[in-house]
Motif scaffolding. Structure first.
Motif, PDB file in Angstrom:
ATOM      1  N   ALA A  34       0.813  -1.218   0.000  1.00 29.80           N
ATOM      2  CA  ALA A  34       0.000   0.000   0.000  1.00 29.80           C
ATOM      3  C   ALA A  34       0.848   1.271   0.000  1.00 29.80           C
ATOM      4  CB  ALA A  34      -0.950  -0.022   1.197  1.00 29.80           C
ATOM      5  N   ASP A  35       1.827   1.337   0.913  1.00 29.88           N
ATOM      6  CA  ASP A  35       2.647   2.551   0.984  1.00 29.88           C
ATOM      7  C   ASP A  35       3.436   2.766  -0.301  1.00 29.88           C
ATOM      8  OD1 ASP A  35       1.742   3.120   3.475  1.00 29.88           O
ATOM      9  OD2 ASP A  35       3.514   2.371   4.539  1.00 29.88           O
TER      10      ASP A  35
ATOM     11  N   THR B 234       1.161   3.915  -3.085  1.00 29.83           N
ATOM     12  CA  THR B 234       0.686   5.273  -2.826  1.00 29.83           C
ATOM     13  C   THR B 234       1.753   6.314  -3.166  1.00 29.83           C
ATOM     14  OG1 THR B 234      -0.776   4.523  -1.048  1.00 29.83           O
ATOM     15  CG2 THR B 234      -0.177   6.855  -1.058  1.00 29.83           C
ATOM     16  N   TYR B 235       2.983   6.075  -2.708  1.00 28.61           N
ATOM     17  CA  TYR B 235       4.053   7.045  -2.933  1.00 28.61           C
ATOM     18  C   TYR B 235       4.556   7.058  -4.377  1.00 28.61           C
ATOM     19  CZ  TYR B 235       4.272   7.330   2.183  1.00 28.61           C
ATOM     20  OH  TYR B 235       3.958   7.524   3.498  1.00 28.61           O
TER      21      TYR B 235
ATOM     22  N   HIS C 157       2.701   6.065  -7.099  1.00 31.09           N
ATOM     23  CA  HIS C 157       1.555   5.863  -7.986  1.00 31.09           C
ATOM     24  C   HIS C 157       1.750   6.469  -9.382  1.00 31.09           C
ATOM     25  CE1 HIS C 157      -2.580   5.385  -9.305  1.00 31.09           C
ATOM     26  NE2 HIS C 157      -2.629   6.676  -9.567  1.00 31.09           N
TER      27      HIS C 157
END
Length: 448
Positions: free
Chosen positions: A291-292, A295-296, A298
């Motif tokens: 997820a992280d 997200t960073y 993307h």
């Protein structure tokens, strides 16, 4: 085959020697010209992740090395002498005579020679794998049917509840075959089945093949390769079979696969669901760690998916990346399809049942040159693509400034041991390979 193709991704029917080598303590005896066996091994080992030799050979395979003398006067005498010598020297449980192009053309009767040795009590069979008869998918199926007909034979089944024979990936055509079969056996055992995987490190060898008639059912985990084999077993021993046309990859697909197998085998649903729940908990705990990173990163990550390879693996990868990672499926080049339009239509329809919207994005093509040109045209100026394919597609990805993951033949820039993208463990490995490769390619940078 009636035309010349660029960048072949398979070999001739004699490539079935690798099928024999994948059975513990089984030895091929090649009745062909000098160099046939070694060249096939070099292609199907070096170009399949540099997998190397096994106990029963590889680059050193028993061969008659037929010459002009045998072409003129026949090679049966030389074959007989070669088999005699192999039985004296080699410590094996099964010997499979395989014919090459030359001996097939001159008509040497390898079946009668194998039969002669069997009459004397030796485990010798024959398969007419002359290269001109077809590719190594054809040869693989031919060896399976020959073992069943000549070695397992006509026996009365003593059916054992929960026992299943698995027919799936083709050894050394699927670069990850060893790891794939290990994961398949692991997850099927986890829901309560006794699994005969037949090939590789998890196989008990010849005892499993002898035990084939006693299975409660057969599992064909493949779009089309092996279909004739499970049909033969149904006709010969009355064994029903479940045909599942894609290799499951990742959490959702593997759970779906196991539920269908459990239902077909009439297993205790609580045991099946308990195993799935345990595996999914582990899988998604690891999976959530993405997820992280996503997200960073993307805006820098690719989202268009292309695949080039055997349909069995390609469909599984598409299912996982589209339905669990959100990729957009652009095009898939299927390199292993049979020639008939009916068979191709059946493959497309089976895939569409499991991976919606796939059917209209398939291109059946075994010419690597044509695939390369179509990839460049389709990708155009995009820099947001990932191509799952072979060493040749890796070159396309580099030149178009996109990303690649190796998963199909030929695969020469890697060393493959127990690697797999199948099942729960394979899905995690695929994600690691995909995103780690982006950093290694230096196309994705991250501040330290």
């Amino acid at each position: 085959m009636n035309s010349i193709i660029e960048q072949p991704r398979f070999t001739c029917a004699l490539g079935a020697q690798q099928t024999v080598l994948a059975i513990p303590r089984a030895f091929p005896i090649v009745h062909a010209g000098p160099g046939c066996a070694s060249r096939l091994f070099r292609f199907m080992s070096d170009e399949c992740g540099n997998q190397g030799e096994t106990y029963n050979g590889g680059g050193h395979i028993t061969s008659t090395n037929t010459t002009e003398t045998e072409v003129v006067f026949g090679g049966e005498k030389k074959l007989h002498e070669t088999v005699e010598s192999a039985l004296k020297i080699l410590d094996g449980d099964l010997f499979v005579i395989l014919s090459g192009c030359t001996t097939g053309i001159i008509g040497d009767d390898i079946d009668s020679i194998a039969s002669e040795f069997r009459d004397e009590g030796y485990p010798v069979i024959a398969a007419e794998t002359s290269g001109f008869k077809g590719n190594n998918y054809f040869g693989h199926d031919l060896v399976l049917k020959s073992i069943i007909n000549q070695f397992v034979g006509q026996v009365r089944p003593n059916v054992k509840k929960g026992l299943v024979n698995v027919f799936s990936v083709v050894p050394n055509q699927d670069p990850f075959w060893r790891g794939d079969l290990e994961e398949i056996k692991r997850i099927l055992t986890g829901i309560g089945l006794e699994v005969q995987i037949l090939f590789g490190n998890e196989s008990a060898g010849i005892s499993e093949w002898k035990n084939i008639p006693n299975a409660e059912f057969n599992l064909l985990l493949s779009p089309w390769v092996g279909k004739e084999t499970v049909e033969l077993l149904k006709e010969k021993y009355g064994t029903p079979y479940l045909h599942y046309p894609i290799l499951p990859v990742g959490g959702a697909a593997t759970g779906k696969f196991l539920r269908e197998v459990g239902k077909f085998a009439r297993l205790d649903s609580e045991i099946v669901e308990a195993f799935i729940k345990k595996e999914e908990k582990r899988f998604y705990n690891y999976f959530g760690g993405l997820a992280d990173f996503i997200t960073y990163s993307h805006g820098k990550l690719p989202f268009d998916l292309y695949t080039v390879g055997d349909c069995e693996y390609a469909f599984g990868v598409i299912d996982f990346l589209v339905n669990e990672l959100g990729f957009t499926h652009r095009k898939t080049f299927i390199t292993d399809a049979p020639q008939s339009d009916a068979a191709r239509k059946n493959i497309a329809e089976n895939a569409a049942r499991i991976v919606p919207a796939t059917k209209d994005l398939l291109v059946f093509e075994d010419d690597g040159g044509k695939i390369t040109r179509q990839l460049y045209d389709s990708i155009d100026s995009s820099r947001k693509c990932v191509i799952f394919g072979s060493t040749w597609e890796e070159i396309v990805a580099d030149r178009s400034e996109n990303y690649s993951v190796l998963f199909s033949m030929p695969l020469s820039r890697d060393v493959i041991l127990g690697k797999s993208f199948a099942g729960y463990n394979g899905g995690l490995r695929l994600v690691e390979e995909l995103y780690s490769g982006m950093f290694k390619s230096k196309k994705l940078e991250k501040a330290v």
